[in-house]
Design a protein around this motif. Structure first.
Motif, PDB file in Angstrom:
ATOM      1  N   CYS A  27      38.849  32.675  31.978  1.00 55.44           N
ATOM      2  CA  CYS A  27      39.073  33.309  30.735  1.00 55.44           C
ATOM      3  C   CYS A  27      37.660  33.756  29.943  1.00 55.44           C
ATOM      4  CB  CYS A  27      40.047  32.722  29.772  1.00 55.44           C
ATOM      5  SG  CYS A  27      41.554  32.267  30.720  1.00 55.44           S
ATOM      6  N   THR A  31      34.201  40.269  25.644  1.00 55.84           N
ATOM      7  CA  THR A  31      33.405  40.866  26.681  1.00 55.84           C
ATOM      8  C   THR A  31      32.744  42.305  26.135  1.00 55.84           C
ATOM      9  OG1 THR A  31      35.222  41.983  27.325  1.00 55.84           O
ATOM     10  CG2 THR A  31      35.220  40.091  28.342  1.00 55.84           C
ATOM     11  N   VAL A  36      36.267  48.358  33.014  1.00 57.19           N
ATOM     12  CA  VAL A  36      35.908  47.455  34.012  1.00 57.19           C
ATOM     13  C   VAL A  36      36.174  47.993  35.362  1.00 57.19           C
ATOM     14  CG1 VAL A  36      36.251  45.035  34.833  1.00 57.19           C
ATOM     15  CG2 VAL A  36      36.331  45.527  32.573  1.00 57.19           C
ATOM     16  N   ARG A  41      33.172  44.443  37.696  1.00 55.72           N
ATOM     17  CA  ARG A  41      33.955  43.046  37.981  1.00 55.72           C
ATOM     18  C   ARG A  41      33.309  42.104  38.926  1.00 55.72           C
ATOM     19  NH1 ARG A  41      35.529  40.137  41.190  1.00 55.72           N
ATOM     20  NH2 ARG A  41      35.834  41.817  42.751  1.00 55.72           N
ATOM     21  N   CYS A  52      41.993  40.112  38.713  1.00 58.13           N
ATOM     22  CA  CYS A  52      41.446  40.381  37.620  1.00 58.13           C
ATOM     23  C   CYS A  52      42.438  41.114  36.568  1.00 58.13           C
ATOM     24  CB  CYS A  52      40.078  41.196  37.318  1.00 58.13           C
ATOM     25  SG  CYS A  52      39.652  41.848  35.846  1.00 58.13           S
ATOM     26  N   ASP A  54      42.584  42.526  32.310  1.00 59.65           N
ATOM     27  CA  ASP A  54      41.741  42.582  31.085  1.00 59.65           C
ATOM     28  C   ASP A  54      42.360  43.199  29.822  1.00 59.65           C
ATOM     29  OD1 ASP A  54      41.331  45.292  31.917  1.00 59.65           O
ATOM     30  OD2 ASP A  54      39.916  44.827  33.320  1.00 59.65           O
ATOM     31  N   ARG A  55      41.823  42.895  28.804  1.00 64.95           N
ATOM     32  CA  ARG A  55      42.369  43.705  27.574  1.00 64.95           C
ATOM     33  C   ARG A  55      40.947  44.154  27.015  1.00 64.95           C
ATOM     34  NH1 ARG A  55      41.896  45.223  23.014  1.00 64.95           N
ATOM     35  NH2 ARG A  55      43.427  45.258  21.321  1.00 64.95           N
ATOM     36  N   LEU A  56      40.817  45.593  27.214  1.00 71.17           N
ATOM     37  CA  LEU A  56      39.537  46.275  26.887  1.00 71.17           C
ATOM     38  C   LEU A  56      39.411  46.424  25.517  1.00 71.17           C
ATOM     39  CD1 LEU A  56      39.685  48.703  29.845  1.00 71.17           C
ATOM     40  CD2 LEU A  56      38.412  46.646  29.867  1.00 71.17           C
ATOM     41  N   GLY A  63      37.577  42.236  23.459  1.00 72.12           N
ATOM     42  CA  GLY A  63      37.804  42.300  24.761  1.00 72.12           C
ATOM     43  C   GLY A  63      37.762  40.962  25.373  1.00 72.12           C
ATOM     44  N   MET A  65      39.258  38.786  29.393  1.00 73.17           N
ATOM     45  CA  MET A  65      39.174  39.288  30.722  1.00 73.17           C
ATOM     46  C   MET A  65      39.613  37.803  31.475  1.00 73.17           C
ATOM     47  SD  MET A  65      36.290  40.197  33.440  1.00 73.17           S
ATOM     48  CE  MET A  65      36.199  41.733  32.761  1.00 73.17           C
ATOM     49  N   LEU A  67      40.103  36.099  35.085  1.00 75.73           N
ATOM     50  CA  LEU A  67      39.714  36.144  36.401  1.00 75.73           C
ATOM     51  C   LEU A  67      40.450  35.231  37.398  1.00 75.73           C
ATOM     52  CD1 LEU A  67      36.200  36.772  35.576  1.00 75.73           C
ATOM     53  CD2 LEU A  67      37.473  38.635  36.744  1.00 75.73           C
TER      54      LEU A  67
END
Length: 158
Positions: A27, A31, A36, A41, A52, A54-56, A63, A65, A67
């Protein structure tokens, strides 16, 4: 808290750390990424953590991410909140699934109250084991802070 993945050096450092730790779930908070792509990535996490979610970010802050290694977990994205990202991970071994919420908490009190309300709402979404991780930007006890500047009201809310 990676404090931004917009530079090649920071992405390379993150990728080296991922390889060194040999983690199967990661986590990342703060970011600072608005997009992404698959190439980005791969540059951040390498080929093993190809799962993946994500919350951009919409600006220069935030941000999140998450993974994961798809050889270890199947996933379902459950919730993308203002301050959080929640996914369900089901081990490929057939063990029981569990949920993980990665958070990047705000720094101002009105937003912190919305953040805590968001965590309460997420808690009601599922009946699985749940892990909440990340940068909460909140403390529980005075010992968690290096100075005497304490917001006891917010500590009680947390």
């Amino acid at each position: 808290n990676v404090r931004g993945l917009n530079t090649p050096a920071r992405r390379a450092y993150t990728r080296r750390l991922i390889n060194q730790l040999n983690c199967s779930v990661l986590c990342l908070q703060e970011t600072k990424l608005a997009v992404v792509s698959p190439t980005l990535r791969l540059d951040i996490a390498g080929p093993r953590l190809s799962g993946c979610a994500d919350r951009l970010t919409a600006g220069t802050r935030g941000g999140i991410m998450i993974l994961w290694d798809p050889d270890h977990f199947h996933d379902t994205v459950l919730d993308v909140g203002e301050f959080s990202l929640t996914i369900q991970l089901a081990p490929c071994t057939g063990e029981a699934p569990w949920c993980i919420t990665s958070v990047y908490g705000p720094n101002d009190d009105p937003s912190r109250l919305r953040f805590l309300q968001e965590l309460r709402r997420i808690r009601t979404l599922f009946a699985l084991p749940w892990l909440a991780v990340g940068d909460f930007n909140l403390i529980v006890t005075a010992e968690d802070k290096s100075s005497t500047n304490l917001n006891r009201k917010m500590m009680r809310h947390f």
